[in-house]
Design an enzyme around this catalytic site. Structure first.
Site, PDB file in Angstrom:
ATOM      1  CE  LYS A 141       0.616   1.254   4.501  1.00 25.20           C
ATOM      2  NZ  LYS A 141       1.109   2.545   4.971  1.00 25.20           N
ATOM      3  CG  HIS A 171       2.068  -4.296   8.350  1.00 25.69           C
ATOM      4  ND1 HIS A 171       2.077  -3.042   7.781  1.00 25.69           N
ATOM      5  CD2 HIS A 171       2.133  -4.098   9.688  1.00 25.69           C
ATOM      6  CE1 HIS A 171       2.144  -2.132   8.735  1.00 25.69           C
ATOM      7  NE2 HIS A 171       2.174  -2.735   9.896  1.00 25.69           N
ATOM      8  CG  ASP A 228       1.130   6.000   5.532  1.00 22.15           C
ATOM      9  OD1 ASP A 228       1.469   5.110   4.733  1.00 22.15           O
ATOM     10  OD2 ASP A 228       1.691   6.170   6.632  1.00 22.15           O
ATOM     11  CG  HIS A 233      -2.608   0.195   8.196  1.00 23.84           C
ATOM     12  ND1 HIS A 233      -2.297  -0.828   7.336  1.00 23.84           N
ATOM     13  CD2 HIS A 233      -1.417   0.803   8.486  1.00 23.84           C
ATOM     14  CE1 HIS A 233      -1.001  -0.835   7.111  1.00 23.84           C
ATOM     15  NE2 HIS A 233      -0.450   0.145   7.789  1.00 23.84           N
ATOM     16  CE  LYS A 329       4.224   8.323   9.669  1.00 19.99           C
ATOM     17  NZ  LYS A 329       4.576   7.012  10.266  1.00 19.99           N
TER      18      LYS A 329
END
Length: 480
Positions: A141, A171, A228, A233, A329
């Protein structure tokens, strides 16, 4: 059922000198070798635009395994693993013909561990090199950067290989607790009967990272947190949390139910989204730079490193239940969790005893770093008065099974080698996810700065109101 070694095949990692290969793929392949879960015959071929020799690649792999393998390094085992390793310099970029002399098997996997900008030429190069007929492609991705580009990427892939030989990897889907959601929900009567709008008040999903963009400034400038993390996810976690039971463990049955969830997301209103970007702050007692000071980042960048949003589903099971998602983040902790908050009980009985508030029951599914599940409920403290406080029932893999679960990439690489699509993303899942965030991409809200080491901009506190976010509780101090 114990895993079995895959059939004979070669494994090609394009981008084999990069960070993903170093930190994740090579250690995962080594660990599969330790567990005797690699093909009996076949090479592991690294490919990149570097003039490395086989020995140079083996030294790189030894360093990767030494630093990042969960099992540590065993010299004898690594010696066996190193015999498989070959390196193919791709000095013409998209020309994959240098792979040919290294291929030993009729079938192969080609893992594209490269930036998204390299997908198109490399996918085309697989066909041009005559490798398409017996190749399965693993692609990282993000799958496109919006709905139109995702459709274009899917069309390009299908011109080279059919859908059943495409493995879009996320993942998170390889993590044990993510997979355990299915067992938790559908294998336990107490949860199966409560998993609906009648019992659940709201759901939070958090994906928090302490790290910065970690040298990926130029790439991150093109992506941002929404593309992202949220679109892939977080939507995968959302789908597994809310889907209907599949009629079997067949890959397509599971993926069909996930697609239904993603198609049921009411397009997200930009007014219900907060974007943030980390500024200078303190993480773990150390001063760290802000995002705009990172290498390769524009000093006036408006790329978000944090997103908080509210969404709802048009589904029978969860209609009217709000879902609060946030990711960022440079937050205080590395922590990924799903918090299921159940509806409150009536307080009539407890008010007579002087109790004015009871904590809501909640179920916390911890994805990382400490994989496990916690159920919080209230109990009476010992003593003559009705004095209640919240207590936890906790399950963790380490204490219950006395084993740490395998790394996600181990499971996913093995599944791809045996041809199991269950934990991989289908083309319509990708497109449904992009459709849900399309309104936000078209009209992105302003970016608010937040100090590194905090839980994001203060504006994000308004997203779950009248409630609040459930941040991870600090670990109790150990007695000296």
């Amino acid at each position: 059922m114990p895993l079995k070694p895959p059939p004979d095949q070669d494994i090609v990692v394009v981008g084999a000198t990069g960070d993903l290969a170093h930190r994740k793929l090579l250690p995962a392949l080594y660990n599969l070798g330790v567990r005797d879960l690699l093909p009996a015959q076949g090479k592991i071929i690294g490919a990149a635009p570097f003039g490395w020799s086989d020995d140079k690649f083996r030294d790189f792999a030894r360093d990767a395994v030494t630093k990042f393998s969960r099992t540590g390094i065993d010299n004898a085992r690594f010696g066996q693993f190193a015999q498989r390793l070959r390196f193919a310099p791709l000095m013409q970029g998209d020309d994959l013909s240098p792979l040919q002399p290294h291929l030993t098997q009729h079938n192969r996997i080609v893992y594209l561990a490269v930036p998204p900008s390299a997908f198109e030429p490399l996918i085309t190069g697989i066909g041009a090199a005559g490798l398409a007929d017996t190749t399965r492609i693993i692609i990282e991705k993000p799958f496109g950067h919006d709905l139109a580009s995702a459709r274009d990427l899917n069309a390009l892939l299908h011109r080279v290989v059919p859908e059943d030989r495409i493995y879009r990897i996320d993942h998170y889907m390889g993590k044990e607790t993510v997979q355990n959601l299915i067992v938790l929900r559908f294998g336990n009567a107490v949860f199966a009967r409560l998993w609906n709008r009648d019992a659940i008040e709201r759901v939070e999903i958090t994906v928090a990272e302490e790290l910065s963009v970690d040298g990926r400034g130029p790439l991150y400038e093109q992506i941002g947190a929404l593309r992202d993390i949220v679109q892939n996810h977080m939507f995968q976690l959302l789908a597994l949390t809310t889907m209907e039971p599949p009629n079997s463990f067949d890959a397509e049955a599971l993926r069909n139910e996930k697609v239904k969830v993603l198609n049921s997301i009411i397009p997200i209103d930009p007014r219900h989204v907060v974007r943030g970007q980390y500024a200078t702050g303190e993480v773990n007692g150390e001063r760290v730079d802000g995002y705009r000071e990172e290498p390769g980042v524009s000093p006036g960048s408006n790329t978000e490193t944090f997103v908080a949003l509210r969404l709802e589903l048009e589904s029978w099971r969860f209609s009217g239940v709000p879902f609060f998602l946030r990711t960022g983040k440079r937050l205080p902790d590395r922590d990924t969790r799903i918090v299921i908050v159940f509806r409150d009980v009536a307080l009539h009985l407890f008010r007579h005893a002087g109790v004015r508030h009871l904590d809501s029951n909640r179920l916390v599914v911890r994805i990382q770093p400490d994989e496990g599940i916690t159920l919080r409920f209230v109990a009476k403290r010992p003593g003559p008065d009705i004095d209640v406080e919240p207590v936890d029932m906790d399950f963790s893999y380490d204490t219950s099974f006395r084993v740490s679960p395998p790394e996600a990439y181990e499971r996913l690489l093995h599944d791809a080698m045996v041809g199991d699509h269950t934990l991989f993303i289908r083309e319509d899942e990708v497109e449904a996810g992009w459709a849900a965030v399309a309104p936000v991409l078209a009209a992105p809200p302003p970016v608010h700065l937040y100090a590194a080491g905090t839980w994001g901009p203060s504006e994000a506190d308004a997203i779950p109101r009248p409630w609040h976010w459930h941040n991870p509780e600090p670990e109790p101090e150990q007695p000296s």
